[in-house]
Design an enzyme around this catalytic site. Sequence first.
Site, PDB file in Angstrom:
ATOM      1  N   SER A 277       6.994  78.839  -7.550  1.00 54.45           N
ATOM      2  CA  SER A 277       6.650  80.036  -6.759  1.00 54.45           C
ATOM      3  C   SER A 277       7.379  80.037  -5.419  1.00 54.45           C
ATOM      4  CB  SER A 277       5.137  80.154  -6.562  1.00 54.45           C
ATOM      5  OG  SER A 277       4.583  78.947  -6.109  1.00 54.45           O
ATOM      6  N   HIS A 307       2.867  76.134 -14.300  1.00 50.70           N
ATOM      7  CA  HIS A 307       2.709  76.139 -12.831  1.00 50.70           C
ATOM      8  C   HIS A 307       1.275  76.626 -12.528  1.00 50.70           C
ATOM      9  CE1 HIS A 307       3.642  76.290  -8.667  1.00 50.70           C
ATOM     10  NE2 HIS A 307       4.268  77.442  -8.585  1.00 50.70           N
ATOM     11  N   HIS A 354       3.214  66.208 -13.089  1.00 46.75           N
ATOM     12  CA  HIS A 354       3.800  66.934 -11.963  1.00 46.75           C
ATOM     13  C   HIS A 354       5.305  66.697 -11.918  1.00 46.75           C
ATOM     14  CE1 HIS A 354       4.359  68.508  -7.880  1.00 46.75           C
ATOM     15  NE2 HIS A 354       3.249  69.177  -8.142  1.00 46.75           N
ATOM     16  N   ARG A 363      -4.541  66.778  -3.342  1.00 43.29           N
ATOM     17  CA  ARG A 363      -5.293  68.050  -3.325  1.00 43.29           C
ATOM     18  C   ARG A 363      -6.402  67.983  -4.370  1.00 43.29           C
ATOM     19  NH1 ARG A 363      -0.536  72.093  -4.608  1.00 43.29           N
ATOM     20  NH2 ARG A 363      -0.224  70.446  -6.143  1.00 43.29           N
ATOM     21  N   ASP A 409      -4.669  71.501 -10.251  1.00 41.11           N
ATOM     22  CA  ASP A 409      -5.308  72.460 -11.158  1.00 41.11           C
ATOM     23  C   ASP A 409      -6.385  71.830 -12.032  1.00 41.11           C
ATOM     24  OD1 ASP A 409      -3.632  74.621 -10.327  1.00 41.11           O
ATOM     25  OD2 ASP A 409      -2.005  73.709 -11.468  1.00 41.11           O
TER      26      ASP A 409
HETATM   27  N1  CMX Z   1       0.674  66.762 -21.294  1.00 38.21           N
HETATM   28  C1  CMX Z   1       1.536  66.498 -22.299  1.00 38.21           C
HETATM   29  N2  CMX Z   1       2.835  66.220 -22.123  1.00 38.21           N
HETATM   30  C2  CMX Z   1       3.269  66.191 -20.859  1.00 38.21           C
HETATM   31  C3  CMX Z   1       2.433  66.412 -19.752  1.00 38.21           C
HETATM   32  C4  CMX Z   1       1.084  66.726 -20.018  1.00 38.21           C
HETATM   33  N3  CMX Z   1       0.229  67.023 -19.046  1.00 38.21           N
HETATM   34  N4  CMX Z   1       3.151  66.305 -18.613  1.00 38.21           N
HETATM   35  C5  CMX Z   1       4.422  66.029 -18.991  1.00 38.21           C
HETATM   36  N5  CMX Z   1       4.489  65.974 -20.353  1.00 38.21           N
HETATM   37  C6  CMX Z   1       5.675  65.802 -21.164  1.00 38.21           C
HETATM   38  C7  CMX Z   1       6.646  66.935 -20.906  1.00 38.21           C
HETATM   39  O1  CMX Z   1       6.276  68.088 -21.662  1.00 38.21           O
HETATM   40  C8  CMX Z   1       7.957  66.324 -21.336  1.00 38.21           C
HETATM   41  O2  CMX Z   1       7.991  66.321 -22.745  1.00 38.21           O
HETATM   42  P1  CMX Z   1       9.378  66.591 -23.541  1.00 38.21           P
HETATM   43  O3  CMX Z   1      10.355  65.559 -23.043  1.00 38.21           O
HETATM   44  O4  CMX Z   1       9.014  66.436 -24.976  1.00 38.21           O
HETATM   45  O5  CMX Z   1       9.816  67.981 -23.170  1.00 38.21           O
HETATM   46  C9  CMX Z   1       7.802  64.881 -20.872  1.00 38.21           C
HETATM   47  O6  CMX Z   1       6.379  64.639 -20.768  1.00 38.21           O
HETATM   48  C10 CMX Z   1       8.464  64.563 -19.547  1.00 38.21           C
HETATM   49  O7  CMX Z   1       7.965  65.467 -18.575  1.00 38.21           O
HETATM   50  P2  CMX Z   1       7.860  65.017 -17.028  1.00 38.21           P
HETATM   51  O8  CMX Z   1       9.238  64.686 -16.567  1.00 38.21           O
HETATM   52  O9  CMX Z   1       6.805  63.993 -16.870  1.00 38.21           O
HETATM   53  O10 CMX Z   1       7.294  66.345 -16.345  1.00 38.21           O
HETATM   54  P3  CMX Z   1       8.097  67.635 -15.879  1.00 38.21           P
HETATM   55  O11 CMX Z   1       8.547  67.416 -14.488  1.00 38.21           O
HETATM   56  O12 CMX Z   1       9.119  68.034 -16.884  1.00 38.21           O
HETATM   57  O13 CMX Z   1       6.947  68.726 -15.940  1.00 38.21           O
HETATM   58  C11 CMX Z   1       4.797  69.624 -15.553  1.00 38.21           C
HETATM   59  C12 CMX Z   1       5.926  68.772 -14.975  1.00 38.21           C
HETATM   60  C13 CMX Z   1       3.779  69.886 -14.466  1.00 38.21           C
HETATM   61  C14 CMX Z   1       5.403  70.962 -16.019  1.00 38.21           C
HETATM   62  C15 CMX Z   1       4.161  68.876 -16.728  1.00 38.21           C
HETATM   63  O14 CMX Z   1       3.602  67.671 -16.271  1.00 38.21           O
HETATM   64  C16 CMX Z   1       3.114  69.693 -17.462  1.00 38.21           C
HETATM   65  O15 CMX Z   1       3.479  70.469 -18.356  1.00 38.21           O
HETATM   66  N6  CMX Z   1       1.807  69.532 -17.102  1.00 38.21           N
HETATM   67  C17 CMX Z   1       0.741  70.331 -17.669  1.00 38.21           C
HETATM   68  C18 CMX Z   1       0.703  71.717 -17.021  1.00 38.21           C
HETATM   69  C19 CMX Z   1       0.212  71.636 -15.582  1.00 38.21           C
HETATM   70  O16 CMX Z   1      -0.805  71.043 -15.285  1.00 38.21           O
HETATM   71  N7  CMX Z   1       0.935  72.304 -14.674  1.00 38.21           N
HETATM   72  C20 CMX Z   1       0.514  72.424 -13.269  1.00 38.21           C
HETATM   73  C21 CMX Z   1       1.358  71.604 -12.306  1.00 38.21           C
HETATM   74  C22 CMX Z   1       0.906  71.826 -10.878  1.00 38.21           C
HETATM   75  C23 CMX Z   1       1.201  73.215 -10.426  1.00 38.21           C
HETATM   76  O17 CMX Z   1       2.391  73.574 -10.327  1.00 38.21           O
HETATM   77  O18 CMX Z   1       0.287  74.005 -10.178  1.00 38.21           O
END
Ligand code: CMX
Length: 474
Positions: A277, A307, A354, A363, A409
Site C-alpha cells: 500500500s 496484504h 512477512h 504490532r 493481522d
Molecule cells: N502460510 C503458508 N505458506 C507461507 C506463509 C504462510 N503464512 N508465509 C509464507 N509462505 C510460503 C510462501 O507462499 C512461499 O511459498 P512458495 O515458495 O511456494 O511460493 C514461501 O513460503 C516463501 O515465502 P516467504 O519468503 O517466507 O514470504 P514472502 O515474503 O514471499 O511473503 C507474505 C510474505 C506475508 C505474503 C506471506 O508470508 C503470506 O502469504 N502470509 C499469509 C498472508 C498474510 O498474513 N499477509 C499479511 C502480511 C502483513 C500485512 O501486509 O498486512
Amino acid sequence: MAFFRSVYALSKLPFRVGQHSNIANSIRLLQTESSGNNDLYSELKELIPEQQERVKKLKKDYGHVELGKTTVDMVLGGMRGMTASLWLGSSVDPEEGVRFRGMSIPECQKALPAAAPGGEPLPEAMLWLLLTGKTPSKAQVDSLSQELRSRAAVPDYAFKAIDALPVEAHAMTQFATGVMALQVQSEFQKAYESGIAKSKYWEPTYEDCMNLIARVPAVAAYVYRRKYKDGNFIPMDDSLDYGANYSHMLGFDDPKMLEFMRLYITMHSDHEGGNVSAHAAHLVGSPLSDPYLTFVAALNGLAGPLHGLANQEVLRWIRHVVQEVGTPHISTEQLKDYVHKTLNSGQVIPGYGHGVLRKTDPRYTCLREFALKHLPDDPLFLLVSKLKEVVPPILTQLGKVKNPWPNVDADSGILFNYFGLTEESYYTVLFGVSRNFGIGPQLIWDRALGMPLERPKSVTLEKLQELSAKATSS
Ligand code: CMX
C-alpha cells in the site's frame, strides 16, 4: 486559495540540522520535542527548509554511495531486500519490527498523548509524529483533533457514488469508490491546473491530505452502516477525537472499543515504504497524481489477501475451523490438523509470515496485550493464542517460510469481533482508514523534497539470462 495561510508566521527553530556535521546526529535531533506551535501546518512549514537542505546535501556529497547490489533473486523475487526509496515516517527492522520516527511501539505508547492519562496514544498524536518527527504535546494534539473535525464534511456525491454500487459489493470496493469521489475536491489538482510553482506543491498536497484524513472515517462508516446496518447512519459527534468519532459513527460507543480504535489506527498507520500500500502510494503519487488518486491506489493494494485483506481472511479461517469442529474450544491436535489441511490444499495460513519481519510482529504483540487486559477469556482470543503456539512449528517444518511468526493481522479481527464489529469483510477498511496516517505525511514530504517521478528499470527474460550468463562467465 484555501491553502495559502499567510496568518502563520515563521518562528525560530530551536536547532538547525545544518549546524551538525554528522548525519546520525541530525537524525537523532529530528526526534525532539515540538517547538510549541499548536498548528501542524506552521510546525511543518518551519521544518521543510532544513530537510530540503539536508536532501540536497546528501545528493551532492553522497549521491555516488552504493547501498547494495541488485541480484537476479531480487528481480524475480518481488524486490525483497532492495533499498529503493525514501520513507520518513517509519522503518522496519527484521528482528525488532517497526519504529515510528525512531520510536518503538512501547515508546510511542509512553510518549504520545492519550485521551485520558495512561490511555492508548491518540491517532492525531501519531499523525503529528509521522509528519514532523516530533512528539506533540496534548495541546497540539487537541488542536489537530479540532482541525480534522473542521475539515470532516463529506460532499453528498461521495455517498451517492457508493449508493450506485450493489450493497453486496465488497466493503473495500465501496470504500475506494467513495474516496475516489472525494477527489473532485482536490486542491492539488486545481492548483496544478492554475500553474502553481514546484516549490509550492507541498501546500495543496497538505490541504488534500488533511482533508482526506479528516473525511475518510465518515465515508468508511457510511459503507459499514449501508452494508451491514440497513443504511441506519450515525452522524459525527463534534465532541469526540478522531478514533472515538470513527467508532461512534460505526455504532460502537463502549469506552474500551474507543480506546481500541485509537490504538488500532495508531498501530496500523505506517510500516515503512516498501509494503504494497505504501509503495503503491509512493509510485502513484510520483507523477504528481493528487493525494486522492494516490490514496485510492494504496487502498487497492491493501485489498489484496496477502496484504491488508489478511485481517479478513484470518477471522474467516478461524470461523471455518470453529464451524468444522463445532465449538471454539478446539484441542491442539484438532488445530494442527486444520492447519495441515489448509496447507495441503495449497493455501497460506493468514496472519502468519512477512516480507521483511523475521520475528513476531510487535504490532501483534501490542494488540495481544490489549486483549489480555480486556478480553482474556474470550473464546476466539484463546483460540488465536493457541494458534500462536501451533502454527510456527508447522510453517517452519515446510522449510521454505522465512518468517513463521504471527503478523499484525493475526489478532486484530478477534478484538473487533469481541466489541461487536463482527463483519470480517469490513476489517480491511479499518486498516485503510489507518494507513492514510502514514501515506499522507510521506506524500507531503515527497512534494516538499521535490521527489521525482518513479521509474525503475525492468528487463526481459532474455536480457536477464544474458546478463546472468555474462556475470557468471567472467
Ligand atoms: N502460510 C503458508 N505458506 C507461507 C506463509 C504462510 N503464512 N508465509 C509464507 N509462505 C510460503 C510462501 O507462499 C512461499 O511459498 P512458495 O515458495 O511456494 O511460493 C514461501 O513460503 C516463501 O515465502 P516467504 O519468503 O517466507 O514470504 P514472502 O515474503 O514471499 O511473503 C507474505 C510474505 C506475508 C505474503 C506471506 O508470508 C503470506 O502469504 N502470509 C499469509 C498472508 C498474510 O498474513 N499477509 C499479511 C502480511 C502483513 C500485512 O501486509 O498486512
